[in-house]
Scaffold this motif. Structure first.
Motif, short mmCIF file in Angstrom:
data_model
loop_
_atom_site.label_atom_id
_atom_site.label_comp_id
_atom_site.label_asym_id
_atom_site.label_seq_id
_atom_site.Cartn_x
_atom_site.Cartn_y
_atom_site.Cartn_z
N LEU A 29 -19.05 -122.61 -32.20
CA LEU A 29 -18.83 -121.86 -33.44
C LEU A 29 -19.28 -120.41 -33.31
N PRO A 30 -18.43 -119.48 -33.72
CA PRO A 30 -18.90 -118.09 -33.76
C PRO A 30 -19.89 -117.94 -34.92
N ASP A 31 -20.77 -116.95 -34.83
CA ASP A 31 -21.77 -116.75 -35.88
C ASP A 31 -21.15 -116.56 -37.26
N HIS A 32 -20.00 -115.88 -37.30
CA HIS A 32 -19.44 -115.61 -38.63
C HIS A 32 -18.92 -116.87 -39.31
N PHE A 33 -18.73 -117.93 -38.56
CA PHE A 33 -18.35 -119.21 -39.18
C PHE A 33 -19.46 -120.25 -39.03
N SER A 34 -20.69 -119.79 -38.97
CA SER A 34 -21.80 -120.72 -38.70
C SER A 34 -21.98 -121.76 -39.79
N PHE A 35 -21.32 -121.59 -40.93
CA PHE A 35 -21.45 -122.55 -42.02
C PHE A 35 -20.59 -123.79 -41.82
N VAL A 36 -19.67 -123.74 -40.86
CA VAL A 36 -18.77 -124.87 -40.66
C VAL A 36 -19.52 -126.06 -40.06
N LYS A 37 -19.23 -127.25 -40.57
CA LYS A 37 -19.85 -128.48 -40.09
C LYS A 37 -18.77 -129.34 -39.46
N SER A 57 -15.58 -139.83 -26.98
CA SER A 57 -16.18 -140.61 -28.07
C SER A 57 -17.66 -140.92 -27.93
N VAL A 58 -18.31 -140.38 -26.91
CA VAL A 58 -19.75 -140.58 -26.83
C VAL A 58 -20.43 -139.28 -27.22
N LEU A 59 -21.36 -139.40 -28.13
CA LEU A 59 -22.05 -138.20 -28.59
C LEU A 59 -22.89 -137.63 -27.47
N ILE A 60 -22.63 -136.37 -27.07
CA ILE A 60 -23.46 -135.80 -26.02
C ILE A 60 -24.33 -134.65 -26.52
N MET A 61 -24.04 -134.15 -27.70
CA MET A 61 -24.89 -133.08 -28.24
C MET A 61 -24.78 -133.04 -29.75
N ASN A 62 -25.93 -132.89 -30.40
CA ASN A 62 -25.93 -132.87 -31.86
C ASN A 62 -25.43 -131.57 -32.44
N LYS A 63 -25.88 -130.48 -31.85
CA LYS A 63 -25.46 -129.17 -32.38
C LYS A 63 -25.04 -128.28 -31.23
N CYS A 64 -23.79 -128.28 -30.94
CA CYS A 64 -23.30 -127.44 -29.87
C CYS A 64 -22.95 -126.08 -30.49
N ALA A 65 -23.83 -125.11 -30.26
CA ALA A 65 -23.68 -123.80 -30.90
C ALA A 65 -22.50 -123.03 -30.32
N GLU A 66 -22.20 -123.30 -29.06
CA GLU A 66 -21.14 -122.55 -28.37
C GLU A 66 -19.77 -122.76 -29.02
N THR A 114 -31.67 -118.19 -43.29
CA THR A 114 -32.98 -118.03 -42.67
C THR A 114 -32.88 -118.27 -41.17
N GLN A 115 -33.98 -117.96 -40.48
CA GLN A 115 -34.04 -118.17 -39.03
C GLN A 115 -33.91 -119.64 -38.67
N GLU A 116 -34.37 -120.49 -39.57
CA GLU A 116 -34.40 -121.92 -39.27
C GLU A 116 -33.01 -122.53 -39.11
N TYR A 117 -32.05 -121.96 -39.82
CA TYR A 117 -30.72 -122.58 -39.81
C TYR A 117 -30.12 -122.55 -38.41
N GLU A 118 -29.65 -123.72 -37.99
CA GLU A 118 -29.03 -123.81 -36.67
C GLU A 118 -27.56 -124.12 -36.83
N LYS A 119 -26.72 -123.29 -36.24
CA LYS A 119 -25.29 -123.59 -36.34
C LYS A 119 -24.90 -124.57 -35.24
N GLY A 120 -23.72 -125.12 -35.34
CA GLY A 120 -23.24 -125.97 -34.26
C GLY A 120 -22.42 -127.14 -34.74
N LEU A 121 -21.62 -127.67 -33.83
CA LEU A 121 -20.83 -128.87 -34.13
C LEU A 121 -21.32 -129.99 -33.23
N GLU A 122 -21.12 -131.21 -33.69
CA GLU A 122 -21.43 -132.34 -32.82
C GLU A 122 -20.39 -132.37 -31.70
N LEU A 123 -20.87 -132.64 -30.51
CA LEU A 123 -19.93 -132.67 -29.40
C LEU A 123 -19.90 -134.06 -28.77
#
Ligand code: ADP
Length: 625
Positions: free
Chosen positions: A319-327, A308-317, A295-304
C-alpha cells in the motif's frame, strides 16, 4: 497448581465481556475458531521451512463438540498449541494497549464490535461461559498444561497429561436467564448455522457430530437417526469465490471476522487478476478512521497470503502511504511462501501487485466521487488529510494520481468541491485559482484580504488544515491554472485598480516610508492596498513563504525560523487613513501610536500573535482617553 491474577487491563476487559450487553454473543465461536485456524496455519507454515516436519493435510482440523448433560462446548484444534509461558502471556494479558481507552470512547454505542478488534478475541468466551478451561500441548515441548479461569478473579495453571499436539478449549456455559438462553450454543443446528455464517471459508475442516436421518433398511418410508462426523464449512476462501456468488453482506462479514475495522466498510473491491501476476485481493475502504489513524502507532498494510496460506499480517509494501487507510488481503499463487521481509521490497511480483492495487483504489475512489458524492464526502472527512499529504510527500511524485481526489471548502458552494469543479466554473477572465487560509471557515469568511476577490465574484477555496497550502505549492497548478493566495502581492485582478494604487503609494510615499521606518524588522514594506474595501489594514506577503506557512513551520519541532516577507497594506480610502495622515502632518507621537496599533491589528486579523499585548492595550487606552 499456581493461581495468578490477570494483568489490570485484561481484568477490566474481562469484566466487560462477562457483563456484556453485546447483542451478538454468538461471535465468540467465530473468535475461537479463527484462533484455532491461525494455530494450524502456524504449523503449516513451519513445515514449509522445517524439514523435520511434514504437514499431512488430513491430520489438521478443528472439532466442535457439545455436551448437553454437562452443558459444555468444546473447541479442539490440531494447531501449534501453547507452552506454559504462552498460555500465561497470550491469555493473561492484552497485547495491544489502547483497547480500553478505545472502548470508553465508544461506551455509548452498545453494539460495537470491539471484540477481537484489539486481540481480545479469546476473552469473548466469557460472554457465554462461567468457566473456561484451556488444555494445550505445544509443538516444541513435551509438557502440556491446563489453564483455567472463572472470570476476573484470575486463573490457575498446572501441568496436564495430553498426547496430541494442539489446544482444547472447554466452555462451561452460563445458566440461562429470563432474557438469555445459553442452551442454543449446545444445539447442533444452531452451531452449524453460526459456523456457516462466520467461519465458512476457514481453510481447515471444521468437524462436528451431526444427527442424520437415514431410511431404515428394508422398510419404506421409515427413517432412523444416527450420528456421524461431518465437515460443516465449505473451506473455500471468500476471495477465491466468484464475485457474483457473493453479496455485500458476505464482504461485510469477512471484514468483521478479520477485524479489519469496527465499522461497516464503505466500499469493497474484489480483484481476480490473471495478468502478469496472478492474484486475488479483497480491499476495503473504511468509512471511519481508526482512533490511532493519524498517529505514529498506526501501521498500514494488507494481509499477504501465498497460495492461501497467511504469510504476513501487515505487508506495508502493498500500500502506498496515501492509501494507508485501505484494509484487506492479497493472495497470490505466484509468490514464494518463504519470502522474507528484506526480499519483499525487491520482489518484482509484489511490486506489480502493489502498482495494480494503487490504480484500483484510485479508480474506485474516483467512481465513488462521481456516483456517490455523499459517501465520498464521508470518506473524505475521515481520510482527506491523508490524500493531501500524499500530494505533498515525495516531492509530488503522486500528485497526478491524487489531484482529482482532493477537495477544499468553497466560498460559493459552502461545501467541499474538487479542483475540477472549481476550474470548470471559472469565468474566462479569471486568471488564478484563489485560496485563503485561516483557522476556520468563519474566520476566513471575515478576512479583509478576501474582499476584493469576492467582489470580483470569484470563488475562493478556504484552507483550514496545515497541509493544505503545502499540498497546493507542490501541485503548482491544476489544469494549467495557478493557485494564488488572496494575500499575495499580485492578485491578477483589474489593472485600473493597480495603477490607481501605484499612484496612491507614490502620493503618500513619505508617510509610508516613515511607517516602514517605525516598523523596521517587522515588515518589508508598507503600501496602499488594492484589495481592501471596508477594512483599514491587512498583511500580505511577498515571495514563496506565506504567512500561513510561517505559522505552520514555526509550530514544527525542528523550527527553522522561516519567516514570510510581510507587507502592511493600508486602505487609503478608509477614514482611519485621514487620521493617520493628519497625525503624520502635525503630531509625531500620535503617528507613532497609530502605526503600532494598525500593525498590531493586522497581526490579530491574521491570527498571529501580538508581540507585546500589554503595550498594545496601553496604546489603545491612549487613544481612548
Ligand atoms: P488474537 O487472536 O487477536 O491475537 P486472542 O485473545 O484471541 O487474540 O488470542 C491471543 C493469543 O493467544 C493468540 O494470538 C495466540 O497466540 C494465542 N492463542 C489463542 N488461541 C489459540 C489456540 N487455539 N492455539 C494456539 N494459540 C492460541
Amino acid at each position: 497448581m499456581e493461581k495468578k491474577q490477570f494483568q489490570a487491563e485484561s481484568k477490566r476487559l474481562l469484566e466487560l465481556m462477562i457483563n456484556s450487553i453485546y447483542s451478538q454473543k454468538e461471535v465468540f465461536l467465530r473468535e475461537l475458531i479463527s484462533n484455532a485456524s491461525d494455530a494450524i496455519d502456524k504449523i503449516y507454515y513451519r513445515a514449509l521451512t522445517d524439514e523435520s516436519l511434514t504437514f499431512e493435510k488430513d491430520n489438521y482440523y478443528i472439532k466442535i463438540e457439545s455436551n448437553k448433560e454437562k452443558r459444555t462446548l468444546r473447541i479442539i484444534d490440531t494447531g501449534v498449541g501453547m507452552t506454559k509461558e504462552e498460555l500465561e502471556n497470550n491469555l493473561g494479558t492484552i497485547a495491544k494497549s489502547g483497547s480500553l481507552a478505545f472502548k470508553s470512547e465508544h461506551e455509548l454505542e452498545e453494539d460495537y464490535d470491539i471484540i477481537g478488534q484489539f486481540g481480545v478475541g479469546f476473552y469473548s468466551a466469557f460472554m457465554v461461559a462461567d468457566v473456561v478451561t484451556v488444555i494445550s500441548k505445544p509443538l516444541d515441548s513435551e509438557e502440556a498444561y491446563k489453564w483455567e479461569s472463572k472470570g476476573a478473579d484470575g486463573y490457575t495453571i498446572e501441568p496436564f497429561e495430553r498426547e496430541q499436539i494442539g489446544t482444547e478449549i472447554t466452555l462451561q456455559l452460563k445458566e440461562n436467564t429470563d432474557d438469555e438462553s445459553y442452551d442454543e450454543y449446545l444445539d447442533e443446528y444452531r452451531l452449524q448455522e453460526i459456523i456457516k455464517k462466520y467461519s465458512d471459508f476457514i481453510r481447515y475442516p471444521i468437524k462436528m457430530d451431526v444427527t442424520v436421518q437415514q431410511p431404515k433398511e428394508g422398510e419404506d418410508n421409515e427413517f432412523e437417526e444416527h450420528v456421524e462426523e461431518q465437515i460443516v464449512n465449505s473451506m473455500v476462501p471468500i476471495w477465491r469465490k466468484n464475485r457474483n456468488e457473493l453479496k455485500t453482506e458476505d464482504y461485510e462479514q469477512f471484514y468483521n471476522e478479520k477485524h479489519y475495522g469496527f465499522d461497516k466498510p464503505l466500499k469493497h473491491i474484489h480483484i481476480h487478476a490473471d495478468g502478469m501476476v496472478r492474484y486475488q485481493a479483497i480491499l476495503y475502504i473504511p468509512e471511519t478512521k481508526p482512533f490511532d489513524y493519524y498517529t505514529q502507532e498506526y501501521e498500514k498494510g494488507l494481509e499477504l497470503y501465498a497460495n492461501s496460506v497467511l504469510i504476513m499480517n501487515k505487508c506495508a509494501e502493498l500500500l502506498p502511504d496515501h492509501f494507508s487507510f485501505v484494509k484487506g488481503m492479497v493472495d497470490s499463487e505466484d509468490l514464494s511462501l518463504n519470502i522474507s521481509r528484506e526480499m519483499l521490497q525487491h520482489d518484482r511480483q509484489l511490486n506489480i501487485i502493489a502498482k495494480n492495487i494503487n490504480r484500483r483504489i484510485k479508480n474506485e475512489l474516483l467512481q465513488l466521487l462521481k456516483n456517490e458524492r455523499e459517501q465520498y464526502e464521508k470518506f473524505y472527512e475521515a481520510f482527506g488529510r491523508q490524500l493531501k499529504y500524499g500530494v505533498y510527500s515525495e516531492f509530488g511524485a503522486n500528485k497526478d494520481d491524487l489531484q482529482d481526489l482532493i477537495m477544499f471548502y468553497s466560498s460559493k458552494e459552502k461545501k467541499q468541491v474538487t479542483l475540477e469543479e472549481y476550474v470548470s466554473r471559472m469565468p474566462e477572465e479569471q486568471k488564478y485559482i484563489y485560496y485563503a487560509t485561516g483557522d476556520s471557515y468563519d474566520r476566513i469568511e471575515k478576512l479583509p484580504q478576501t474582499e476584493v476577490v469576492a467582489e470580483e465574484g470569484y470563488e475562493i477555496l478556504y484552507f483550514t488544515e496545515d497541509i493544505d497550502e503545502f499540498a497546493i505549492k507542490v501541485l503548482m497548478n491544476y489544469d494549467e491554472k495557478e493557485f494564488r493566495s488572496v494575500s499575495s502581492g499580485d492578485l491578477g485582478i483589474d489593472s485600473d485598480e493597480e495603477e490607481k494604487t501605484e499612484t496612491e503609494s507614490k502620493e503618500h510615499e513619505q508617510l509610508f516610508e516613515k511607517m516602514k521606518e517605525l516598523l523596521a524588522e517587522k515588515v518589508k514594506d508598507v503600501r496602499a492596498s488594492k484589495r481592501l474595501r471596508s477594512h483599514p489594514v491587512c498583511l500580505s506577503s511577498d515571495g514563496e513563504v506565506t504567512i500561513e506557512m510561517e505559522k505552520v513551520l514555526s509550530a514544527m519541532p525542528d523550527n527553522q525560523n522561516v519567516k514570510a516577507e510581510k507587507i502592511l497594506e493600508i486602505n487609503v480610502e478608509h477614514d482611519v487613513f485621514q487620521s493617520l495622515q493628519s497625525a503624520f502632518d502635525s503630531d509625531k507621537d500620535k503617528f507613532n501610536l497609530y502605526t503600532n496599533i494598525l500593525y498590531n491589528q493586522a497581526l490579530l486579523i491574521e491570527g498571529l500573535q501580538v508581540q507585546d499585548p500589554v503595550e498594545f492595550t496601553n496604546d489603545i487606552c491612549k487613544v481612548l482617553v
